[in-house]
Design an enzyme around this catalytic site. Structure first.
Site, PDB file in Angstrom:
ATOM      1  N   SER A  90       0.804  -1.230   0.000  1.00 53.48           N
ATOM      2  CA  SER A  90       0.000   0.000   0.000  1.00 53.48           C
ATOM      3  C   SER A  90       0.833   1.274   0.000  1.00 53.48           C
ATOM      4  O   SER A  90       0.283   2.364  -0.175  1.00 53.48           O
ATOM      5  CB  SER A  90      -0.924   0.009   1.216  1.00 53.48           C
ATOM      6  OG  SER A  90      -1.975  -0.914   1.052  1.00 53.48           O
ATOM      7  N   SER A 104      -6.509   3.562   3.936  1.00 50.98           N
ATOM      8  CA  SER A 104      -5.781   2.750   2.962  1.00 50.98           C
ATOM      9  C   SER A 104      -6.734   2.036   2.006  1.00 50.98           C
ATOM     10  O   SER A 104      -6.555   0.860   1.656  1.00 50.98           O
ATOM     11  CB  SER A 104      -4.884   1.721   3.674  1.00 50.98           C
ATOM     12  OG  SER A 104      -3.899   1.215   2.789  1.00 50.98           O
ATOM     13  N   LYS A 131       0.400   3.586  -2.844  1.00 54.24           N
ATOM     14  CA  LYS A 131      -0.745   4.504  -2.910  1.00 54.24           C
ATOM     15  C   LYS A 131      -0.299   5.964  -2.887  1.00 54.24           C
ATOM     16  O   LYS A 131      -1.042   6.861  -3.315  1.00 54.24           O
ATOM     17  CB  LYS A 131      -1.698   4.242  -1.746  1.00 54.24           C
ATOM     18  CG  LYS A 131      -2.479   2.929  -1.829  1.00 54.24           C
ATOM     19  CD  LYS A 131      -3.422   2.803  -0.636  1.00 54.24           C
ATOM     20  CE  LYS A 131      -4.390   1.627  -0.772  1.00 54.24           C
ATOM     21  NZ  LYS A 131      -3.791   0.341  -0.421  1.00 54.24           N
TER      22      LYS A 131
END
Length: 389
Positions: free
Chosen positions: A56, A116, A59
């Site tokens: 993640s 997230s 991101k």
């Protein structure tokens, strides 16, 4: 190329006279990178350029491109975006969006930063994609990353979902964090938010996973990451007084290890290094030879104070070398960049500082030109004599 070696001592190090050198920070992370944002000093690099699954943490690139779109007017914070079946189908960390939703850009951004949300990333991606697909946006991410200097980053999706070829290096992640902090100060405070209860529909997913935000050590970002393939990682930043540290690491086994090591990195970076004004603006460090000028040499000075980061427990010794191509032809303007000071702080990477002309140097008069021409002719005549003999 001319080189002039010199040794420099910081005033604080001279006063202390301590002779113990710093020990490098050791971590179980598979890869790590730590940089002092204020001075640009790299404090640690472990497999920092290896292209690894970023989970993640990737991101952050989606967020950067979304911030660019808001700044450029292609998105507005209040605009409400539709949710596709593709976005809704994402598992893992989500905002629990469905195809009946229309969600504001502001909520989507907070959903990515705090929660997230894989689904939130896909909504942003499909909106900004050249062809309306997440894959198209991923290709755009890769091109933009290259433009920003992230040479070890390739994206297959918008959120770090495990996919062949989806890779980033820790150095690239730290560079991206630096861009987010520097380029978008109006959005950066969102990274320090600890809770976001979107629409009340996900009571078990309202808390920011960044373990540093509640520790009162100056931490204010940025993003955690975890997949089975990548392990546990974090891109973090903390500011104490006038110093900011940025770091990225990946490949830990547990969420507890991630929390412990991230706190240790912040404490180590601030406690073991201190910023020192090594050279004052305008202080003459060397002279460069001048060709065809009114004076034969010009002083070389830094255009601004030279701030360096030194280990607190080091000897304080900094070796320096002035390098320039010369002689330098007149006219020369005051402040014109002429040389480079290469500093080698003990235990840290080299630093390169531009040096400029201390004063104007106008062209010399007829006499100077005549002497220069005579010097060239004599030199050439000497070579001819040497060859003839």
């Amino acid at each position: 190329m001319f080189r002039s070696a010199l040794k420099l001592l910081s005033a604080s190090a001279l006063a202390l006279g301590i002779a113990t050198s710093i020990h490098a920070f050791e971590t179980k992370a598979k890869a790590a990178f730590v940089i002092d944002h204020t001075t640009g000093t790299v404090l640690m690099a472990k497999n920092a350029d290896d292209a690894l699954p970023p989970a993640s943490m990737s991101k952050l690139m989606t967020l950067y491109m979304a911030f660019e779109a808001v700044r450029d007017g292609r998105l507005s914070m209040t605009e409400k975006l539709p949710v596709s079946q593709h976005a809704m189908n994402y598992g893992g960390s989500t905002m629990f969006l469905d195809t009946t939703d229309r969600v504001s850009v502001e909520d989507l951004l907070r959903g990515i930063i705090v929660l997230s949300g894989n689904d939130a990333c896909a909504v942003i991606a499909e909106t900004l994609s050249p062809d309306g697909t997440e894959a198209g946006f991923a290709r755009l991410m890769t091109r933009r990353a290259r433009q920003m200097g992230m040479t070890n980053s390739t994206f297959a999706n918008s959120n770090g979902w495990p996919a062949p070829g989806h890779r980033m290096s820790m150095r690239d992640l730290a560079l991206l964090a630096n861009h987010l902090i520097t380029d978008f100060p109006e959005f950066y405070p969102m990274f320090s938010e600890t809770e976001f209860a979107f629409d009340g529909r996900a009571p078990k997913n309202t808390q920011n996973r960044n373990p540093l935000l509640k520790l009162d050590i100056g931490a204010d970002g940025l993003k955690t990451g975890h997949t089975v393939e990548a392990g546990y990682g974090l891109v973090g930043s903390a500011k104490q007084e006038n110093r900011r540290v940025i770091f990225a690491f990946s490949g830990l086994d547990t969420v507890q290890e991630r929390a412990e090591i991230s706190e240790q990195i912040v404490n180590w970076a601030f406690r073991q290094f201190s910023e020192t004004t090594l050279i004052r603006q305008g202080e003459r460090l060397a002279e460069a030879d001048v060709w065809m000028g009114k004076i034969p040499r010009v002083g070389l000075v830094p255009a601004e104070d030279v701030e360096v980061l030194l280990p607190v427990l080091s000897r304080g010794k900094v070796e320096g070398e002035v390098i320039y191509n010369g002689p330098i032809e007149a006219p020369i303007a005051q402040g014109q960049r002429l040389a480079e000071l290469v500093l080698s702080p003990e235990g840290l990477p080299k630093m390169r500082i531009p040096l400029v002309a201390e004063t104007d140097v106008p062209e010399g008069g007829f006499g100077v030109r005549l002497r220069a021409a005579s010097s060239v002719l004599m030199s050439q005549f000497g070579l001819l004599v040497e060859e003839a003999s």
